[in-house]
Scaffold this active site. Structure first.
Site, PDB file in Angstrom:
ATOM      1  N   LYS A   1      18.122 -62.361  78.169  1.00  0.00           N
ATOM      2  CA  LYS A   1      18.655 -61.168  78.833  1.00  0.00           C
ATOM      3  C   LYS A   1      20.089 -61.432  79.248  1.00  0.00           C
ATOM      4  CE  LYS A   1      17.052 -57.030  79.900  1.00  0.00           C
ATOM      5  NZ  LYS A   1      16.167 -56.237  79.019  1.00  0.00           N
TER       6      LYS A   1
ATOM      7  N   LYS B   1      15.605 -62.868  72.269  1.00  0.00           N
ATOM      8  CA  LYS B   1      15.933 -61.447  72.199  1.00  0.00           C
ATOM      9  C   LYS B   1      15.904 -60.817  73.577  1.00  0.00           C
ATOM     10  CE  LYS B   1      16.744 -57.959  69.380  1.00  0.00           C
ATOM     11  NZ  LYS B   1      17.577 -57.305  70.393  1.00  0.00           N
TER      12      LYS B   1
ATOM     13  N   LYS C   1       6.885 -60.080  77.011  1.00  0.00           N
ATOM     14  CA  LYS C   1       6.832 -58.782  76.333  1.00  0.00           C
ATOM     15  C   LYS C   1       6.717 -58.959  74.821  1.00  0.00           C
ATOM     16  CE  LYS C   1       9.435 -55.791  78.226  1.00  0.00           C
ATOM     17  NZ  LYS C   1      10.561 -54.965  78.699  1.00  0.00           N
TER      18      LYS C   1
ATOM     19  N   ASP D   1       3.355 -58.942  69.814  1.00  0.00           N
ATOM     20  CA  ASP D   1       3.439 -59.730  68.583  1.00  0.00           C
ATOM     21  C   ASP D   1       4.765 -59.562  67.854  1.00  0.00           C
ATOM     22  OD1 ASP D   1       1.090 -61.263  68.508  1.00  0.00           O
ATOM     23  OD2 ASP D   1      -0.089 -59.543  67.865  1.00  0.00           O
TER      24      ASP D   1
ATOM     25  N   SER E   1      13.791 -52.967  67.700  1.00  0.00           N
ATOM     26  CA  SER E   1      14.879 -53.931  67.506  1.00  0.00           C
ATOM     27  C   SER E   1      14.472 -54.978  66.464  1.00  0.00           C
ATOM     28  CB  SER E   1      15.227 -54.623  68.825  1.00  0.00           C
ATOM     29  OG  SER E   1      16.077 -53.820  69.612  1.00  0.00           O
TER      30      SER E   1
ATOM     31  N   HIS F   1      11.116 -70.681  72.007  1.00  0.00           N
ATOM     32  CA  HIS F   1       9.999 -71.185  71.212  1.00  0.00           C
ATOM     33  C   HIS F   1       9.906 -70.445  69.886  1.00  0.00           C
ATOM     34  CE1 HIS F   1       8.135 -67.614  72.937  1.00  0.00           C
ATOM     35  NE2 HIS F   1       7.149 -67.722  72.075  1.00  0.00           N
ATOM     36  N   ARG F   2      10.412 -69.224  69.862  1.00  0.00           N
ATOM     37  CA  ARG F   2      10.602 -68.476  68.618  1.00  0.00           C
ATOM     38  C   ARG F   2      12.065 -68.057  68.581  1.00  0.00           C
ATOM     39  NH1 ARG F   2       5.427 -66.582  67.009  1.00  0.00           N
ATOM     40  NH2 ARG F   2       6.358 -66.188  64.970  1.00  0.00           N
TER      41      ARG F   2
END
Length: 475
Positions: free
Chosen positions: A111, A75, A99, A104, A368, A70-71
């Site tokens: 993963k 990551k 997380k 934010d 990160s 969705h974003r």
């Protein structure tokens, strides 16, 4: 810990995460369709590939899961372990989605994992395996600066990330943003200072922020500051070491017990974390560390009396079997899923407060994010304004001295006339992110009568943010 081992103690890690999500969805009154869409792992790839090791072909199997895009990019770390499996990878990918939302960070959750014991391979063999794994992920669209950005996890570090980013560069030599394909890289190859310590530092910042709220630490039967608090740390790897080291040296905590693979060492007057780490490097374990009591059955040391317990190793170390005997007042989950779903309920009923993993160990993904931004901007933090702020600080000092006809002390001069470098800015951003996130978690817990713990408050925050995106943008 693999799902099969986890299942012996109750539900699997993946089931545990899904139960938490279901509970949060119920509290929020979210419709079933939205809830199901949020729980499902959007995509997962399994790869198997041969690598020649000492003249013989060995087959390696790995996975990369994207829970949500969705974003973008999605990551999450890549772990090397002999017990990793697809269910674990998918559960960790889901946890990454939540997380990132909690702190934010504008990423989706992903993963990866490779079934391997890295300690059994020489460096050049490990490099060949890592580069081949990277090529497999790149070819299948699971590694790129814009779509999916891995990072270190258990069993991996800057070295593996450096090999992977170089592999990406070789395959896409014209991509000027190639450094953003991975984070947690060596500083010399696009990494940022502070990333290696980020998760452990984030645990410290989480505890510091909680202790700024006297009414919150009172829930756990604690009071005062972190100074003098007795801490047990399970796992002295990257995360556990940095969390323990910073708490010992900067907050005056007493690290009374350290638990490792070969047992536990105990000193109620406090252990020197740096010395213990060096002993582990030299001897392979904690046994024989001078000036400490050794306990061969290290897992029993989790049950020792302390103020703060920091499990910083594998999933499922606190179960229904030992939860009734845990004597810690406060648990900070530096590892992912160290407390099983059933054990969590037991601990809460006993009044033990828990800072949940979905928030507590988010320091790694926060930094990160900073590294990824730096790579895409192609300029280090502070390069444009460091000297400007130094000059402005010096002007302030000069003005004070002229107005008061008094010399400003040298130690104040050094602080006022020093511009922030990249390391300062990374730490500042991490501290701010952890503080604001915990403040929101505390506020949510205290204003929603259906929520009585930090974990559920964190999940409600995460699911509200992700579901809002789905509602506004569409599935």
């Amino acid at each position: 810990m693999s799902d099969s081992k986890f299942a012996q103690q109750g539900m699997s890690f993946r089931e545990s995460v899904e139960h938490m999500v279901d509970h949060a969805i119920g509290i929020m009154g979210l419709d079933a369709g939205m809830g199901n869409a949020m729980k499902v792992c959007q995509s997962v790839v399994q790869v198997s590939f041969p690598v020649e090791i000492n003249g013989k072909a060995e087959i390696f199997t790995g996975w990369r899961a994207t829970h949500s895009d969705h974003r973008l990019p999605s990551k999450g770390g890549i772990r090397y372990a002999p017990i990793v499996d697809q269910d674990e990878v998918e559960a960790l990918a889901a946890l990454m989605t939540y997380k990132c939302a909690i702190v934010d960070v504008p990423f989706g959750g992903s993963k990866g994992g490779l079934v391997i014991d890295p300690k059994k391979y020489e460096r050049h063999h490990l490099e060949a395996i890592t580069r081949r794994f990277a090529r497999e992920l790149i070819n299948k669209g699971y590694l790129s600066p814009s779509q999916n950005v891995p990072a270190p996890d258990m069993g991996t570090g800057p070295q593996e990330m450096g090999w992977m980013v170089d592999t990406y560069k070789q395959m896409f030599p014209n991509d000027i943003n190639y450094m953003g394909a991975l984070t947690g890289k060596p500083v010399e190859h696009g990494g940022v200072r502070g990333r290696n310590e980020a998760t452990g530092r984030g645990v410290q910042y989480a505890l510091r922020e909680l202790f700024r709220h006297p009414e919150e630490i009172k829930r756990a039967g604690l009071s005062g500051s972190l100074s003098g608090k007795r801490v047990i740390v399970q796992g002295l790897g990257n995360v556990g070491y940095h969390a323990a080291h910073f708490l010992e040296t900067e907050d005056d905590c007493l690290i009374t017990t350290i638990i490792e693979r070969d047992g536990a060492i105990i000193n109620e007057d406090g252990l020197n974390v740096g010395a213990v780490r060096q002993h582990i490097v030299e001897s392979g374990g904690v046994k024989g560390f001078p000036g400490a009591e050794y306990l061969e059955d290290g897992i029993k040391a989790l049950e020792r009396e302390c103020d703060i317990l920091i499990p910083a190793a594998l999933e499922g170390v606190i179960t229904t079997e030992n939860a009734p005997r845990i004597q810690a007042s406060l648990i900070a989950e530096a590892a992912n899923g160290p407390i099983t779903f059933e054990a969590d309920r037991i601990l809460r009923e006993r009044g033990v407060e828990i800072i949940p993993d979905a928030y507590c160990n988010a320091g790694g993904v926060i930094v990160s994010y900073f590294e990824w931004i730096r790579n895409l901007n192609h300029v280090r933090f502070g390069r444009l304004d460091k000297r400007f702020h130094e000059a402005r600080g010096q002007h302030v000092i000069d003005a004070i001295e002229q107005a008061t006809d008094t010399k400003v002390p040298e130690h104040i001069v050094k602080e006022l006339a020093r511009g922030a470098d990249e390391f300062d800015l990374v730490r500042s951003g991490l501290d701010d992110s952890m503080r604001l996130a915990l403040q929101e978690i505390i506020r949510t817990r205290n204003t929603n009568p259906k929520i009585d713990d930090y974990r559920m408050a964190a999940y409600v925050i995460a699911i509200e943010k992700v579901s809002r995106h789905y509602r506004d943008i569409g599935f």
